[in-house]
Design a protein around this motif. Sequence first.
Motif, PDB file in Angstrom:
ATOM      1  N   VAL A 145       1.050  -1.234   0.129  1.00 30.01           N
ATOM      2  CA  VAL A 145       0.049  -0.037   0.003  1.00 30.01           C
ATOM      3  C   VAL A 145       0.851   1.177  -0.064  1.00 30.01           C
ATOM      4  O   VAL A 145       0.611   2.079  -0.892  1.00 30.01           O
ATOM      5  N   GLU A 163      -0.862  -0.133  -4.114  1.00 31.04           N
ATOM      6  CA  GLU A 163      -2.273  -1.100  -3.961  1.00 31.04           C
ATOM      7  C   GLU A 163      -3.252  -0.337  -3.341  1.00 31.04           C
ATOM      8  O   GLU A 163      -3.015   0.641  -2.385  1.00 31.04           O
ATOM      9  N   ALA A 164      -4.459  -0.462  -3.978  1.00 27.52           N
ATOM     10  CA  ALA A 164      -5.631   0.219  -3.254  1.00 27.52           C
ATOM     11  C   ALA A 164      -6.039  -0.123  -1.556  1.00 27.52           C
ATOM     12  O   ALA A 164      -5.394  -1.255  -1.303  1.00 27.52           O
ATOM     13  N   ASP A 165      -6.604   0.747  -1.152  1.00 28.73           N
ATOM     14  CA  ASP A 165      -6.513   0.475   0.569  1.00 28.73           C
ATOM     15  C   ASP A 165      -8.011   0.618   0.780  1.00 28.73           C
ATOM     16  O   ASP A 165      -8.388   1.521   1.719  1.00 28.73           O
ATOM     17  N   PRO A 166      -9.045  -0.221   0.529  1.00 33.36           N
ATOM     18  CA  PRO A 166     -10.282   0.050   0.857  1.00 33.36           C
ATOM     19  C   PRO A 166     -10.627  -0.403   2.140  1.00 33.36           C
ATOM     20  O   PRO A 166     -11.869   0.022   2.633  1.00 33.36           O
TER      21      PRO A 166
END
Length: 442
Positions: A395, A400-403
């Motif tokens: 992240v 990388e996305a961090d939902p």
Amino acid sequence: MPASSPGRRRYAVVGTGARAEMFVRALVVDHADRAELVAFADVNQARMDAHNRWLTDLGRPAVPTYRAADFAAMLDKERVDTVLVTTVDRTHDEYIVAAVRAGRDVVTEKPMTVDVPRCRRILDAVAETGAQVSVAFNYRYNPLHEAVRATLAAGEIGEIGSVHFEWLLDVRHGADYFRRWHRDRANSGGLLVHKAGHHFDLVNWWLDSVPERVYAEGRLFFYGPAGQRHGYARDYDRVHGSPAAQDDPFALRLAEHPRLRELYLEAEGEDGYHRDQNVFAPGVTIEDDMAVLVRYASGATMSYHLTAYAPWEGYRVMFNGSRGRLELEVAESTHVSPAAAGALKGAALHGAEAAAEEGSATLTLRPYWAPPRQIPVAGRTRSGHGGADARMARVLFGGEADPHGRTATARDGALALLTGLAANQSMATGEAVRVADLLTVA
């Protein structure tokens, strides 16, 4: 390493002790397509040189090194985009504030800093500049802890009334805080800031709330001069070159660990820092046994206990809610052998005997009117804090996305810090402390 390009962010690391190694490897090996390590800064040239040797061992080029006094000049000369701060805790604010006021973003090791004035300086600088400061709370990225958050957020136990959190550091890991710079509260803020800050952040994140009132009791029970009454004290100041340390299971022998030897034993001539102090010698100003009671804005309460001299390592967290109870229990080691007592965890062991048996983890949901059930957790590993280090790096450095909202901001860093600082003040005064009386965090 790929050639430098406009698409890769340029990173500098300030503080090149052992804490930096995970970040350096993430930059130059795991995420070299998006990140470029361009410089080291430290007060000690020998430690920077050691890191550069490791880079060449990995087939990566060495990077320029700068004395800490030249930090500001480094930012411009090396066109740094983001600074990684892995120095002694009490100096974090110096580099964070200098970096954000120079227009750079920051990733800092936890704790963000060690006291209220330093915390206020950081928050003011962030508010005035709009810079991004991320605190490396890697525990948020442990799959177990993500599963706890998801279960609570889904309302599986209803409204949360209370939390009980117990953390045990064994006599291998726990002792290490009492042989290095952490033993001095001025450097680390004590274990309720340096170590428990991880745990206080987790609870803030799990409850989606903030601490309001804190009461604490604690003492130095096992390490330091107290070791004399328990029969553990030995008459030496540091291990290297001390015959009295020969058969002490608490002794860390730097010469036997190649990387620690390079970073510390061979670097002593520059700054006089001894990484292998006697854990029972005078000079310890932090506690090793602490109990904390916290009330949160949500109305929930937490009872927390940290023990730094346990025979096994792990933790238990229990949430009591209006619809049931959630229990997490993790055994990271079941015992410590005499051969491993003076060794370190993880890569620094370098062949030393570890605990004879590794433990396990269970996450149990106990709803009302129904049998308990285990919640399966995928993705957990035995390395890097249960796989959390690699997940965090993806992240922070890999895009990388961090939902799941795992990335911790300066505000998060302040709120975790304030629980520990309020606890420290409570221990000193014997009174409960309102967090808002220390610092108001918007």
